[in-house]
Design an enzyme around this catalytic site. Structure first.
Site, mmCIF file in Angstrom:
data_model
loop_
_atom_site.group_PDB
_atom_site.id
_atom_site.type_symbol
_atom_site.label_atom_id
_atom_site.label_comp_id
_atom_site.label_asym_id
_atom_site.label_seq_id
_atom_site.Cartn_x
_atom_site.Cartn_y
_atom_site.Cartn_z
ATOM 1 N N HIS A 1 0.836 -1.209 0.000
ATOM 2 C CA HIS A 1 0.000 0.000 0.000
ATOM 3 C C HIS A 1 0.871 1.260 0.000
ATOM 4 O O HIS A 1 0.670 2.170 -0.812
ATOM 5 C CB HIS A 1 -0.914 -0.049 1.242
ATOM 6 C CG HIS A 1 -1.757 1.161 1.501
ATOM 7 N ND1 HIS A 1 -3.120 1.164 1.371
ATOM 8 C CD2 HIS A 1 -1.432 2.416 1.921
ATOM 9 C CE1 HIS A 1 -3.598 2.362 1.682
ATOM 10 N NE2 HIS A 1 -2.585 3.139 2.032
ATOM 11 N N GLU A 2 1.859 1.303 0.896
ATOM 12 C CA GLU A 2 2.677 2.518 0.999
ATOM 13 C C GLU A 2 3.552 2.706 -0.256
ATOM 14 O O GLU A 2 3.757 3.832 -0.705
ATOM 15 C CB GLU A 2 3.537 2.505 2.269
ATOM 16 C CG GLU A 2 2.756 2.386 3.586
ATOM 17 C CD GLU A 2 1.654 3.431 3.795
ATOM 18 O OE1 GLU A 2 1.712 4.497 3.160
ATOM 19 O OE2 GLU A 2 0.730 3.155 4.587
ATOM 20 N N HIS B 1 1.389 4.254 -2.851
ATOM 21 C CA HIS B 1 1.368 5.726 -2.745
ATOM 22 C C HIS B 1 2.590 6.316 -3.447
ATOM 23 O O HIS B 1 2.486 7.254 -4.227
ATOM 24 C CB HIS B 1 1.402 6.156 -1.278
ATOM 25 C CG HIS B 1 0.070 6.091 -0.578
ATOM 26 N ND1 HIS B 1 -1.116 6.474 -1.157
ATOM 27 C CD2 HIS B 1 -0.241 5.692 0.679
ATOM 28 C CE1 HIS B 1 -2.107 6.314 -0.282
ATOM 29 N NE2 HIS B 1 -1.602 5.836 0.842
ATOM 30 N N HIS C 1 -5.645 6.897 -2.198
ATOM 31 C CA HIS C 1 -6.569 5.918 -1.622
ATOM 32 C C HIS C 1 -7.732 5.682 -2.582
ATOM 33 O O HIS C 1 -8.160 6.596 -3.278
ATOM 34 C CB HIS C 1 -7.100 6.417 -0.273
ATOM 35 C CG HIS C 1 -6.058 6.374 0.798
ATOM 36 N ND1 HIS C 1 -5.921 7.342 1.748
ATOM 37 C CD2 HIS C 1 -5.099 5.462 1.040
ATOM 38 C CE1 HIS C 1 -4.911 7.028 2.557
ATOM 39 N NE2 HIS C 1 -4.393 5.887 2.134
HETATM 40 ZN ZN LIG Z 1 -2.545 5.131 2.502
#
Ligand SMILES: [Zn+2]
Length: 466
Positions: A185-186, A189, A195
């Site tokens: 997830h990071e 980004h 998101h």
């Molecule tokens: Zn996030």
């Protein structure tokens, strides 16, 4: 000695589940206790108490009020842009492709150091599914790169590549590295993904319930929409970039509700993961598909139904499709995800009976499913309960062990959750429109009888037909 004390407490409390949560070990003791528990083979309820504690700590790590959207770092420029309600053209923050078509992202591990295993696993997962290649440069080189570190701010990252910096942090506290999805997830980004609930088109997919969001500005900011480029990739409730349904809640109630009832199954910390659509969107963003076609000597992408041309010179097909070119659509994407992950979910369109799995045999498994009951036009769903007995409420007054959530209004945001014996035999629940949603969750293997109700379809007052 503290560990022993905690274990004794758990044994004494084995008959009184809710007390477990009150007796949960405090932060400083937690690591030791966990190890001891592992050695003892946890009972389900001990495991549940620990699962909840770990989930809470993960929530705390993601919900850092000092960061935009909980886990996103912003440059001064990005902050100004937000203030002016003007988002930087995203391609300016994408990592550039090299002459060979691959996108190289340099990184290093820095002090305060972190465990590398999960980060490397996340890196490998991105590499296996995209044309992004990560290179460990060991030391700062004055150019943009990722710095994996723990600065005790939780799990967070900038969105996209930050130019003119000698590296940009991807902060991962130990609690962010218990499973691979958080570093995925990071890194998502850092590659430019926002998101899922911040997508420009999110209002087609979810209700944001601001009444349940903490009142401070930072918490409200979590639900801002971004001017995202979605590459015609549909909203994906199961995306690794999707937050859980009670994120930033002031009252434990949902801050996000899926407009598609089955989507709600995925708005949970444990049910999102690196999804097909996550892979597809990054493949489009970084022109990986064009690179694969070129390397394989294929003129045009032959893949249908959101399939894409992958590194092994064939189509990567989404769940629910089959055929060499994903040309056969067997079921819609969300339905295929539900069938794979929550197989006891079903849509009911006939009168009859609806029960918990295996009723009247006691429920003795961790389970979750949605029963979507649909009446014909101008009718509504009437449920008459004949039995209802689930595990009691937890000390925090929520139905944390087992719950049946009923959505009977046209506005799916309105929900009631029941457990224990809270629905008396004979109780009637009617839908407002043609649809009723029953969402059952069991987090314990302690047996309980479950529920049973009869379904009848009755006329809606003043319905003129459609
Ligand atoms: Zn996030």
């Amino acid at each position: 000695m503290k560990c022993l004390l905690v274990v004794c407490t758990l044994v004494v409390m084995a008959g009184a589940l809710p007390a477990l949560l009150e007796e949960a070990p405090k932060d400083g003791e937690f690591t030791d206790d966990l190890n001891l528990f592992d050695a003892r083979n946890l009972t389900d309820d001990e495991q549940l108490a620990l699962d909840r504690e770990l989930m809470e700590s993960k929530r705390r790590l993601l919900e850092n009020p000092d960061l935009y959207q909980g886990d996103i770092l912003l440059t001064e420029e990005q902050k100004r842009a937000l203030k002016e309600r003007n988002v930087i053209p995203s391609s300016a923050n994408w990592w550039p492709a090299a002459a060979d078509g691959y996108v190289y992202v340099n990184y290093r591990f820095a002090s305060p150091s972190i465990a590398k295993t999960m980060v490397l696993q996340a890196i490998n997962t991105w590499q296996a599914n995209t044309c992004v290649r990560f290179r460990d440069i060991q030391n700062a080189d004055g150019k943009p790169h990722l710095i994996f570190q723990n600065d005790n701010s939780g799990c967070n990252s900038f969105v996209g590549r930050i130019s003119n910096t000698n590296g940009q942090p991807v902060n991962l506290a130990p609690g962010c590295l218990t499973e691979v999805d958080t570093p995925i997830h990071e890194i998502g980004h850092a590659l430019g993904l926002h998101h899922e609930q911040s997508r420009s088109d999110r209002d087609n997919a979810i209700y944001v319930v601001l009444d349940n969001v903490k009142p401070d500005k930072n918490s409200r900011d979590q639900f801002a929409k971004e001017a995202t480029n979605n590459f015609n990739v549909p909203y994906d409730y199961s995306s690794v970039m999707q937050y859980y349904s009670t994120a930033f809640s002031v009252n434990k109630k949902e801050t996000m509700v899926a407009k598609e009832p089955y989507g709600q199954l995925f708005l949970d910390l444990s049910s999102t993961s690196f999804s097909f659509m996550d892979k597809r969107i990054v493949n489009l963003q970084y022109k990986c598909i064009a690179l694969n076609l070129k390397k394989c000597g294929v003129a045009a992408d032959p893949c249908k139904n959101y399939g894409y041309f992958g590194t092994s010179c064939k189509c990567v097909c989404p769940p629910g499709t089959s055929g060499t070119n994903c040309e056969t659509l067997n079921q819609p994407y969300l339905q295929a995800l539900v069938a794979a992950k929550f197989p006891r979910s079903k849509t009911i369109v006939a009168e009859g009976r609806v029960t918990s799995t295996g009723y009247p045999s006691p429920i003795a498994a961790k389970d979750e499913y949605i029963q979507l009951i649909k009446a014909p036009a101008c009718k509504k769903v009437r449920l008459t309960f004949t039995a209802f007995k689930l595990t009691q409420r937890a000390t925090d007054k929520t139905c944390a062990y087992q719950q049946l959530t009923v959505r009977k209004n046209n506005n799916l945001v309105i929900a009631s959750s029941y457990c224990a014996s809270e629905i008396a035999p004979g109780k009637v629940i009617e839908s407002e429109g043609t649809t009723m949603v029953l969402h059952f969750k069991s987090f314990t293997t302690s047996p309980s009888p479950g529920y049973s109700a009869t379904i009848t379809f009755v006329p809606q007052a003043s319905c003129t037909g459609r």
